[in-house]
Design an enzyme around this catalytic site. Structure first.
Site, mmCIF file in Angstrom:
data_model
loop_
_atom_site.group_PDB
_atom_site.id
_atom_site.type_symbol
_atom_site.label_atom_id
_atom_site.label_comp_id
_atom_site.label_asym_id
_atom_site.label_seq_id
_atom_site.Cartn_x
_atom_site.Cartn_y
_atom_site.Cartn_z
ATOM 1 N N GLU A 214 26.413 32.181 15.325
ATOM 2 C CA GLU A 214 26.009 30.868 14.160
ATOM 3 C C GLU A 214 24.787 30.106 15.380
ATOM 4 O OE1 GLU A 214 25.508 31.383 10.440
ATOM 5 O OE2 GLU A 214 27.453 32.690 11.457
ATOM 6 N N CYS B 151 20.384 23.111 12.525
ATOM 7 C CA CYS B 151 19.820 24.266 12.819
ATOM 8 C C CYS B 151 18.768 25.304 12.000
ATOM 9 C CB CYS B 151 20.711 25.458 13.370
ATOM 10 S SG CYS B 151 22.170 25.741 12.027
ATOM 11 N N GLU C 107 13.279 25.361 20.214
ATOM 12 C CA GLU C 107 13.540 24.394 19.067
ATOM 13 C C GLU C 107 14.111 23.426 19.579
ATOM 14 O OE1 GLU C 107 18.481 25.122 18.940
ATOM 15 O OE2 GLU C 107 17.746 25.387 16.340
HETATM 16 N N1 LIG Z 1 23.005 28.807 13.171
HETATM 17 C C1 LIG Z 1 23.513 27.932 12.597
HETATM 18 O O1 LIG Z 1 24.626 28.246 11.283
HETATM 19 C C2 LIG Z 1 24.453 26.250 13.313
HETATM 20 C C3 LIG Z 1 24.929 25.260 12.982
HETATM 21 C C4 LIG Z 1 24.630 24.313 14.123
HETATM 22 C C5 LIG Z 1 24.005 24.462 15.447
HETATM 23 N N2 LIG Z 1 23.553 25.445 15.667
HETATM 24 C C6 LIG Z 1 22.656 25.478 17.285
HETATM 25 O O2 LIG Z 1 24.093 24.328 17.694
HETATM 26 C C7 LIG Z 1 22.884 24.298 18.896
HETATM 27 C C8 LIG Z 1 22.635 22.973 18.952
HETATM 28 O O3 LIG Z 1 24.578 22.603 19.604
HETATM 29 P P1 LIG Z 1 25.120 22.260 21.273
HETATM 30 O O4 LIG Z 1 24.282 21.374 21.785
HETATM 31 O O5 LIG Z 1 26.541 21.685 20.801
HETATM 32 O O6 LIG Z 1 25.073 23.649 21.764
HETATM 33 P P2 LIG Z 1 26.261 24.426 22.853
HETATM 34 O O7 LIG Z 1 25.281 25.719 22.775
HETATM 35 O O8 LIG Z 1 25.091 23.700 24.323
HETATM 36 O O9 LIG Z 1 27.310 24.358 22.468
HETATM 37 C C9 LIG Z 1 28.499 24.443 20.809
HETATM 38 C C10 LIG Z 1 29.642 24.915 22.027
HETATM 39 O O10 LIG Z 1 29.845 25.795 22.757
HETATM 40 C C11 LIG Z 1 30.281 25.387 23.807
HETATM 41 N N3 LIG Z 1 30.157 26.088 24.867
HETATM 42 C C12 LIG Z 1 28.937 25.699 25.422
HETATM 43 N N4 LIG Z 1 28.914 26.884 26.478
HETATM 44 C C13 LIG Z 1 29.589 28.307 26.796
HETATM 45 C C14 LIG Z 1 30.187 29.032 27.358
HETATM 46 N N5 LIG Z 1 29.175 29.289 28.191
HETATM 47 N N6 LIG Z 1 31.108 29.497 25.844
HETATM 48 C C15 LIG Z 1 31.552 29.043 25.343
HETATM 49 N N7 LIG Z 1 31.027 27.973 24.658
HETATM 50 C C16 LIG Z 1 30.341 27.078 25.198
HETATM 51 C C17 LIG Z 1 30.126 24.219 23.706
HETATM 52 O O11 LIG Z 1 30.708 23.995 24.698
HETATM 53 C C18 LIG Z 1 29.967 23.320 22.032
HETATM 54 O O12 LIG Z 1 31.887 23.633 21.951
HETATM 55 C C19 LIG Z 1 21.404 24.347 18.783
HETATM 56 O O13 LIG Z 1 20.877 25.529 19.113
HETATM 57 C C20 LIG Z 1 21.731 24.896 17.151
HETATM 58 O O14 LIG Z 1 20.896 25.623 16.041
HETATM 59 C C21 LIG Z 1 23.551 26.261 15.273
#
Ligand SMILES: NC(=O)c1ccc[n+]([C@@H]2O[C@H](COP(=O)([O-])OP(=O)(O)OC[C@H]3O[C@@H](n4cnc5c(N)ncnc54)[C@H](O)[C@@H]3O)[C@@H](O)[C@H]2O)c1
Length: 474
Positions: free
Chosen positions: A245, A279, A379
């Site tokens: 997601e 998102c 974004e």
């Molecule tokens: N489509 C949806 O349902 C939805 C909902 C909410 C947020 N989002 C998206 O989330 C993003 C914002 O959240 P964020 O800044 O926390 O995102 P992020 O990708 O930086 O982090 C999300 C999660 O992934 C982990 N993570 C980071 N790098 C990783 C890796 N290499 N391997 C495994 N895990 C890893 C982080 O520690 C965190 O727990 C935005 O792009 C937003 O659009 C999507």
């Protein structure tokens, strides 16, 4: 100051294998509000082993047993409701009203919805001479972001529990307080040991360890497209299922027969909600070229009504961004928008007047944006609305689809045949018409680089199930 150093593994709060403390910052004050630990290989291994062992019994538990656990979780969640809302507001800056109603409320909603779905769910069906079984996939790694923290956690944990999976949750290290309280709730509710485990950590650490772990059968990931792609790459050698997601850059097409004033206002407020950190925010507003100026003025009036300030104040409608990194990113993108020639209608870079502390930004509106500008493509994840013009419905559809993302689309208009036609042409997982959004049974997820999973309600169960066909069993 909260001390949340321990992990929840095999039904117990345990110390991390190695000392690796991490400060959690309250974005409204820029002060440390909690300390957690970042896990390592030994912590992940212990949690995965506990989940693997618990799978032997939880996977064959009865529907009644699972429903009883859900009832108990829901009761305890209600007991801790205000703690949860306070933690969310503290960790990611949501105004207390938003944190309480929408954020904490969505968690309760997903738990209740999953329990209702479970009651009706058929785990077997007959097809000719074959019996089809829907079986839990196994040990799930659940990786969640900070922007709607408990919403994201519950829309993974609830279907995983309901389908008989066991799990290791890694919440965002930036906003881990709600996840910690949620683990306390599950513990108090009597979830059998090992079924649910929590290991805090960062992406390159625990995130990667879970993604590549040979005993993890499935990863459900919510976050950025960048990290989601890394998860899939790290998961590939073990051929585990990965559901993603991811990010979005959703278009909001305002047709010439829409109630223009209310449609523009509603669209602008949807971008400013949660400080733009959603998102599915409708960040690209598409209006007829002839009404560009009118739209800009209405959106600017909406921005002027946003109360930016202390999340603890009831009157605040917009809190800070989550982190200094996010603050810098939003500032850079606003400046890029100006440099690339978009018309800054209101807001802009810098903190709101008089604000010295906290990652606060101004609600910002750009008009005369074209779809090739950086602010229309990336974004931003901040309260920045871009208004783009179009001349025909076909052009509006083309602009809406001209993005690598495909999470949501919004259409405002009176002629439902025309609206339905446009909805059918937009390549996105969720289309909202005239301000209507789905309930918690509506599948939520994206096309294209916005992901491949579907969460919420009955559709959210599928990601956690394997399908077995047994032929000759009637
Ligand atoms: N489509 C949806 O349902 C939805 C909902 C909410 C947020 N989002 C998206 O989330 C993003 C914002 O959240 P964020 O800044 O926390 O995102 P992020 O990708 O930086 O982090 C999300 C999660 O992934 C982990 N993570 C980071 N790098 C990783 C890796 N290499 N391997 C495994 N895990 C890893 C982080 O520690 C965190 O727990 C935005 O792009 C937003 O659009 C999507």
């Amino acid at each position: 100051m909260r001390h949340y150093q321990q992990f929840y593994i095999n039904g117990e709060w345990v110390n991390p294998a190695a000392d690796n403390s991490f400060d959690v910052i309250n974005p409204a004050t820029e002060e440390v509000c909690a300390s957690i630990s970042l896990g390592a290989q030994a912590d992940v291994d212990a949690a995965v082993a506990a989940a693997k062992e618990a799978f032997k019994t939880w996977s064959i538990s009865s529907k009644e047993e699972r429903i009883a656990i859900f009832e108990s979780i829901i009761a305890e969640y209600k007991n801790r409701y205000n703690d949860m809302a306070a933690a969310i507001s503290e960790e990611m800056g949501a105004p207390v009203s938003l944190a309480t109603k929408a954020q904490t409320g969505s968690g309760l909603g997903h738990l209740k919805t999953a329990m209702a779905v479970l009651k009706e769910f058929e785990f077997t069906e007959q097809s000719g001479n074959s019996r089809i079984f829907k079986e839990p996939i196994g040990v799930c790694g659940l990786i969640t972001p900070w922007n709607w923290p408990i919403n994201q956690i519950t829309c993974k944990v609830a279907p995983a529990l309901a389908t008989g999976c066991t799990m290791v949750l890694k919440p965002s290290e930036i906003a881990p307080l709600s996840g910690y309280i949620f683990a306390e709730i599950l513990d108090k509710a009597g979830v059998p040991k090992g079924v649910f485990n929590l290991v805090n950590g960062d992406g390159p650490g625990v995130g990667t360890l879970l993604s590549s772990h040979p005993d993890v059968d499935m990863i459900s990931f919510t976050g950025s497209t960048r990290a989601g792609s890394l998860v899939a790459q790290n998961a590939a050698p073990t051929v585990k299922r990965v559901t993603q997601e991811l990010g979005g850059k959703s278009a909001n097409i305002i047709l010439d027969d829409a109630g223009f004033g209310s449609a523009v206002k509603r669209g602008a407020f949807s971008v400013f909600n949660n400080t733009g950190q959603s998102c599915n925010a409708p960040t690209r507003m598409l209006v007829p070229n002839s009404r560009m100026e009118e739209a800009a003025e209405i959106a600017a009036n909406a921005a002027a009504r946003v109360q930016v300030g202390d999340p603890q104040e009831e009157s605040t409608t917009m809190g800070p961004l989550v982190s200094s990194m996010q603050f810098d990113k939003v500032q850079n993108l606003i400046e890029t928008g100006i440099k690339e020639g978009a018309n800054l209608v209101c807001g802009g870079s810098g903190k709101p007047e008089g604000v010295t502390k906290g990652y606060f930004v101004k609600p910002t509106v750009f008009s005369q944006v074209n779809n090739q500008m950086t602010i229309a493509r990336e974004e931003i994840f901040g309260p920045v609305l871009s208004i783009l013009g179009y001349d025909t419905d076909e052009e509006a559809i083309e602009i809406a689809n001209d993005t690598p993302y495909g999470l949501a689309g919004y259409i405002q208009g009176q002629d439902m045949q025309r609206v339905a036609h446009i909805a059918s042409k937009i390549r996105a997982g969720n289309i909202n018409i005239n301000g209507q959004s789905g309930d918690l049974n509506t599948p939520f997820g994206g096309y294209k680089q916005s992901g491949n999973g579907r969460e919420w309600g009955v559709h959210g169960f599928e990601d956690y199930l394997e399908t077995k066909a047994v032929s000759g069993l009637e």
